[in-house]
Each structure stands twice: as C-alpha cells, then as structure tokens.
Scaffold this motif. Structure first.
Motif, PDB file in Angstrom:
ATOM      1  N   THR A 180      12.398 -24.121 -31.324  1.00 34.62           N
ATOM      2  CA  THR A 180      11.259 -23.197 -31.261  1.00 34.62           C
ATOM      3  C   THR A 180      11.212 -22.396 -29.970  1.00 34.62           C
ATOM      4  O   THR A 180      10.986 -21.181 -29.969  1.00 34.62           O
ATOM      5  CB  THR A 180       9.943 -23.974 -31.428  1.00 34.62           C
ATOM      6  N   ASP A 181      11.414 -23.070 -28.837  1.00 36.79           N
ATOM      7  CA  ASP A 181      11.276 -22.397 -27.544  1.00 36.79           C
ATOM      8  C   ASP A 181      12.576 -21.793 -27.016  1.00 36.79           C
ATOM      9  O   ASP A 181      12.616 -21.317 -25.884  1.00 36.79           O
ATOM     10  CB  ASP A 181      10.732 -23.390 -26.500  1.00 36.79           C
ATOM     11  N   ALA A 182      13.629 -21.841 -27.816  1.00 34.77           N
ATOM     12  CA  ALA A 182      14.932 -21.330 -27.356  1.00 34.77           C
ATOM     13  C   ALA A 182      15.006 -19.825 -27.574  1.00 34.77           C
ATOM     14  O   ALA A 182      15.616 -19.341 -28.536  1.00 34.77           O
ATOM     15  CB  ALA A 182      16.072 -22.047 -28.083  1.00 34.77           C
ATOM     16  N   GLY A 183      14.386 -19.072 -26.662  1.00 32.80           N
ATOM     17  CA  GLY A 183      14.358 -17.624 -26.792  1.00 32.80           C
ATOM     18  C   GLY A 183      15.653 -16.954 -26.372  1.00 32.80           C
ATOM     19  O   GLY A 183      15.876 -15.788 -26.670  1.00 32.80           O
ATOM     20  N   ARG A 184      16.494 -17.685 -25.671  1.00 33.80           N
ATOM     21  CA  ARG A 184      17.789 -17.149 -25.250  1.00 33.80           C
ATOM     22  C   ARG A 184      18.780 -18.300 -25.116  1.00 33.80           C
ATOM     23  O   ARG A 184      18.389 -19.462 -25.094  1.00 33.80           O
ATOM     24  CB  ARG A 184      17.673 -16.398 -23.923  1.00 33.80           C
ATOM     25  N   GLU A 185      20.056 -17.955 -25.035  1.00 35.05           N
ATOM     26  CA  GLU A 185      21.062 -19.009 -24.893  1.00 35.05           C
ATOM     27  C   GLU A 185      20.968 -19.652 -23.514  1.00 35.05           C
ATOM     28  O   GLU A 185      20.528 -19.027 -22.546  1.00 35.05           O
ATOM     29  CB  GLU A 185      22.457 -18.441 -25.109  1.00 35.05           C
ATOM     30  N   LYS A 186      21.351 -20.895 -23.437  1.00 35.50           N
ATOM     31  CA  LYS A 186      21.307 -21.628 -22.175  1.00 35.50           C
ATOM     32  C   LYS A 186      22.653 -22.300 -21.944  1.00 35.50           C
ATOM     33  O   LYS A 186      23.167 -22.999 -22.826  1.00 35.50           O
ATOM     34  CB  LYS A 186      20.205 -22.697 -22.200  1.00 35.50           C
ATOM     35  N   ILE A 187      23.228 -22.083 -20.778  1.00 36.43           N
ATOM     36  CA  ILE A 187      24.482 -22.732 -20.410  1.00 36.43           C
ATOM     37  C   ILE A 187      24.172 -24.124 -19.890  1.00 36.43           C
ATOM     38  O   ILE A 187      23.326 -24.298 -19.014  1.00 36.43           O
ATOM     39  CB  ILE A 187      25.231 -21.907 -19.359  1.00 36.43           C
ATOM     40  N   GLY A 188      24.840 -25.126 -20.418  1.00 41.20           N
ATOM     41  CA  GLY A 188      24.589 -26.505 -20.021  1.00 41.20           C
ATOM     42  C   GLY A 188      25.220 -26.849 -18.680  1.00 41.20           C
ATOM     43  O   GLY A 188      26.082 -26.133 -18.164  1.00 41.20           O
ATOM     44  N   LEU A 189      24.796 -27.974 -18.132  1.00 39.88           N
ATOM     45  CA  LEU A 189      25.292 -28.402 -16.829  1.00 39.88           C
ATOM     46  C   LEU A 189      26.773 -28.762 -16.866  1.00 39.88           C
ATOM     47  O   LEU A 189      27.472 -28.616 -15.864  1.00 39.88           O
ATOM     48  CB  LEU A 189      24.458 -29.588 -16.338  1.00 39.88           C
ATOM     49  N   PHE A 190      27.269 -29.215 -18.013  1.00 38.03           N
ATOM     50  CA  PHE A 190      28.704 -29.492 -18.110  1.00 38.03           C
ATOM     51  C   PHE A 190      29.500 -28.196 -17.980  1.00 38.03           C
ATOM     52  O   PHE A 190      30.546 -28.169 -17.319  1.00 38.03           O
ATOM     53  CB  PHE A 190      29.034 -30.188 -19.432  1.00 38.03           C
ATOM     54  N   GLU A 191      29.034 -27.122 -18.600  1.00 37.78           N
ATOM     55  CA  GLU A 191      29.715 -25.831 -18.459  1.00 37.78           C
ATOM     56  C   GLU A 191      29.666 -25.356 -17.014  1.00 37.78           C
ATOM     57  O   GLU A 191      30.641 -24.802 -16.501  1.00 37.78           O
ATOM     58  CB  GLU A 191      29.057 -24.790 -19.368  1.00 37.78           C
TER      59      GLU A 191
END
Length: 478
Positions: free
Chosen positions: A233-244
C-alpha cells in the motif's frame, strides 16, 4: 559514442555504460533510454577493443552481446579482472549457452535472452544503475571515515583479545564471505566488523550496518531486500535494499539471532546464490558482498531449541570470532580508560583532566557488565560533571563492586534461587518471568533493564513484543 550523440554529450554525466555489440538496433533503441537516465554511452563492436575503451572511459556498467566462443570468454575474463567492480549484463542466445555458463563463473550475474525485449533490458539496466549510484554514494561516505576503523585503532593487549584480533586480521585478508562475531553487548562487535572491512580488498566499497532487532519485522524484509513500486500500500516508489547498497563491500547484520524464520530462509538463499530479489520484483540481482553477522546469543543453543535455522547457522559460521568481555581482558580496561579520557578531555575542552590512581584501581576492580560501552558512558559522565582537575572514585557511578571470579563485580548468580515446579517449566516462560521482574525492578525503564540483563535495548524491546510484555497503565515506560 552512441549514434546521434557527440563527443561532449557525456560531459557532466555521473555514470558511463559500455555497449559491446555489432547490432545497430540495440544501439539505436537504447540511446533515448540512456539519455533519459543521464548516462554516458561508450560503444565498441568487439570485446577485443572493449579492453582499451574501458581503460579510458572507466564505465561502471557494460552491456555485452553474446560471446562467440572461447576467445571472447577469455577477453571477458580479462575485462572483469581489470575492472572487478564493473557490472556486466550479458545478452545470450541458445547457441551461447555454454558461454553463458562460463561467464557466470567469471562473475557475470545479469543475463537477458535474445532476441531481447527493450522493456526487459531497460528494466535490468535501471536496476543495475540504481545499485551503482547507491554504492558510489556509500563508497564516498565509507572512504571519508575509513581511517577511523583500522585494526591499528583498536586497543587491547590481553592474550584472549589479541588472539581474536589476529584471527580477524587473517579473515580481512581472505575471501571468506561469511563471518560470525560473538560477544556480549558492548564488547565492540561492530568495531571489529569495521576493521575487517577496512583491512580487506573491499575497503573502497560500502560498509552497511543493520541492527536486526531495531527494525520491526514487517519492515525488515523491505529494508534488507528492497521493493518495487506498488509492492504494498505505501510503496509509492521503488526502494533499493541494504543488500544492494552493500554490493562491492560489506554488510554487517547485528543481532542476527533476532531474525524471524522467514527472513532467515531468504538470507540463506542469498548466501547460496549471491542474488537478491526485491519484494514484488521479477528480476534477481547479483550482489558481491561479504556478510558479517554478530550476536550476543548462543546461536548453537538456539539451533538446538529450534529458534534458529541450523543450515543458516553453519553457513554464517564459516569463521567465528569471539570477543571476550571486558572483565576477562585484565589491564585492557585501564588502557581503554586512559584512551577515552584523553579523547573526552579534548571534546569537552578540559585539557588538564586526569584519572587518579584510586579511580583507575576502581575501574580495574569493577566487573563492567555493560563492557566497553558502559566504560565509555561512565567516563563521559565523569568528565562532563567533574569540577576539579582529577577524577576520583566518587566521580564514577560504579556502585559497590563485589569480589567475583575475575577480580571484579560478582555476577550475583549465587544469590539467585530458582524453584522449579514439579511439572517443569519452559525456558521461554523463565525468560518472560526474568524480563518482567527486571522491568519491575527498574520501574519499566527499558534502558536500565537492558543494562541489567546485559542485552541491547533493541533486543529487550523485541523480546517484550514477542512475549507481549506491557506495563500497567499507571507505570512509567521509557
């Protein structure tokens, strides 16, 4: 340069991409996309000429058409060896299946089948560029602070601690991708992890630290692995994870024992494949990162009690480092105290301040249940509140030390009486009762309770949530 471009097109652009292909369609269709991404394009039709162009243009990413045979694979190997941080996207077809397998052994992790679809290829490139930009940002931060964390900055001469440092140095120089650090809260596990990173070939890469107990379970997966736009629901944009973000460097997973079983399974999958997939993502992303995990728990016992996956424990425990508690380090506590005082008197502009002999004796005698972190906090308070030029025992809030097995404060274990019911009791119930009793003793002050229990505040809050431990409405809660 790409078709339609000119020699000045790439000036000011932050990233460069090398395209190795004889396919004019590939170049024509990619050009508008790369322009939108503000990426400078370098073109060459053959792998042989790519070595010279890569040396001059220093690209961060390469898109390479299917290798034709053994010679191209050898050239690809040379390219990767000369530019180890270069991310490569390989276009493959059925005839280059064996070449693709060979490329994987070289370190290529991103493959797009031919005939390629522009949308798919653009998506793969976007993921790679995002990872590279994040890594470059974190690289700059890492290099700025790197000199603070070398082994030469770590203080300690006791035998047990020197043995730990010796193993840590050898680990830093090796290619071991998994390290487990054990030690009580406050012993300096993160400091050792940073030193391992600073002494390794990854020193110019990012150091990403994660406290697994401080991030709520429902957010931790997204923090670690990232998510695509619209994943929830709150994912308005892509997010790069800490592993990346840790690609090319080190990721430090503190309090690893607090990971839930679902995330333990995903971490194990990463250790096996070196690839991650964002939440709601369709692409697997190759990551080259060393994992250093840390815990103040006995994970072997957690494995036996089915609280931690055995297969993950053995994958993490390729090399194990145990940091001895401060009470076992003899005169190291005095060396550390003098070091901290020297730093604090500079910070607080009290150049003549010193520790009296009796204060040093009290510091040597005390048991330091909170280890080095507690020592630093006690001395900071003493320096801040001191009125004279010498810190005396009365300035140190150490309580009344009792004689213990290491010449310091007793653990008090002999004063504890546990009456077991005839029908027995589980460890979880005992842990819950201990936490509740400690919180009540501390007036529900989590900071004080965590200190008495010898765990981090995040760990205690995690267990309170796990056991649904809450204060009565009239109680204070910190």
């Amino acid at each position: 340069m790409l078709p339609g471009g000119n020699a000045d097109e790439g000036i000011g652009m932050e990233l460069s991409i090398l395209i190795v292909s004889k396919d004019e369609r590939l170049l024509t269709e990619l050009h508008p996309f790369l322009a939108r991404k503000a990426v400078r394009g370098l073109y060459t039709p053959t792998l042989e000429s790519s070595l010279e162009i890569a040396a001059e243009g220093k690209p961060e990413l390469a898109v390479i058409d299917a290798p034709a045979g053994d010679r191209d694979i050898e050239l690809l190997r040379k390219l990767k060896k000369k530019h180890p941080s270069l991310q490569i996207i390989l276009l493959t077809d059925g005839s280059s299946l064996n070449s693709g397998r060979d490329a994987f052994t070289i370190g290529v992790r991103n493959f797009v089948p031919k005939p390629f679809d522009l949308e798919t290829l653009s998506s793969v490139i976007s993921v790679a560029l995002g990872s590279i930009r994040k890594r470059k940002t974190r690289d700059a931060l890492s290099r700025a602070t790197l000199e603070e964390f070398g082994f030469e900055r770590i203080i300690g001469v006791s035998e047990g601690f020197k043995e730990t440092l010796d193993v840590a140095r050898r680990v830093s120089e090796s290619d071991a991708t998994s390290v487990l650090i054990r030690g009580e809260s406050g012993t300096g596990k993160e400091l050792i992890a940073r030193a391992i990173h600073a002494g390794s070939r990854r020193r110019d890469g990012p150091f990403v630290d994660v406290n697994c107990a401080a991030i709520p379970d429902n957010l931790l997966e997204s923090e670690l692995f990232g998510h695509e736009k619209g994943a929830f629901t709150d994912a308005g944009r892509e997010k790069i994870g800490l592993f990346e973000m840790a690609d090319g460097g080190t990721i430090f997973l503190d309090e690893i024992g607090e990971l839930g079983f679902e995330l333990q399974a995903k971490l194990l999958r990463f250790l096996d494949t070196k690839m991650v997939r964002r939440i709601a993502g369709s692409l697997s992303i190759a990551i080259d990162a060393r994992i250093i995990a840390a815990t103040n728990r006995e994970l072997q016992k957690d494995v036996e009690n089915k609280k931690f996956r055995g297969d993950l424990y053995y994958r993490l425990n390729v090399v194990e480092l145990r940091i001895p508690p401060l009470r076992e380090r003899g005169d190291d506590v005095v060396l550390l105290a003098r070091h901290f005082i020297e730093k604090l008197r500079t910070d607080f502009k009290k150049p003549g301040l010193s520790l009296s002999r009796t204060a040093l004796a009290a510091i040597r005698k005390y048991n330091w249940p909170g280890n080095v972190r507690e020592l630093m906090n006690v001395l900071e308070r003493a320096v801040l509140l001191s009125k004279g030029g010498v810190i005396e025992p009365s300035d140190l809030p150490l309580g009344e030390p009792r004689s213990g097995p290491h010449g310091g404060m007793s653990s008090g274990i002999d004063d504890v009486r546990i009456e077991l019911p005839d029908e027995g009791i589980t460890l979880e119930v005992m842990e819950r009762k201990l936490i509740e009793a400690t919180l009540e003793k501390c007036g529900w002050n989590v900071v004080k309770a965590a200190k008495l229990l010898g765990v981090g505040r995040g760990t205690l809050r995690y267990r309170m949530k796990k056991y649904r431990i809450e204060p009565a409405l009239e109680e204070s809660f910190t």
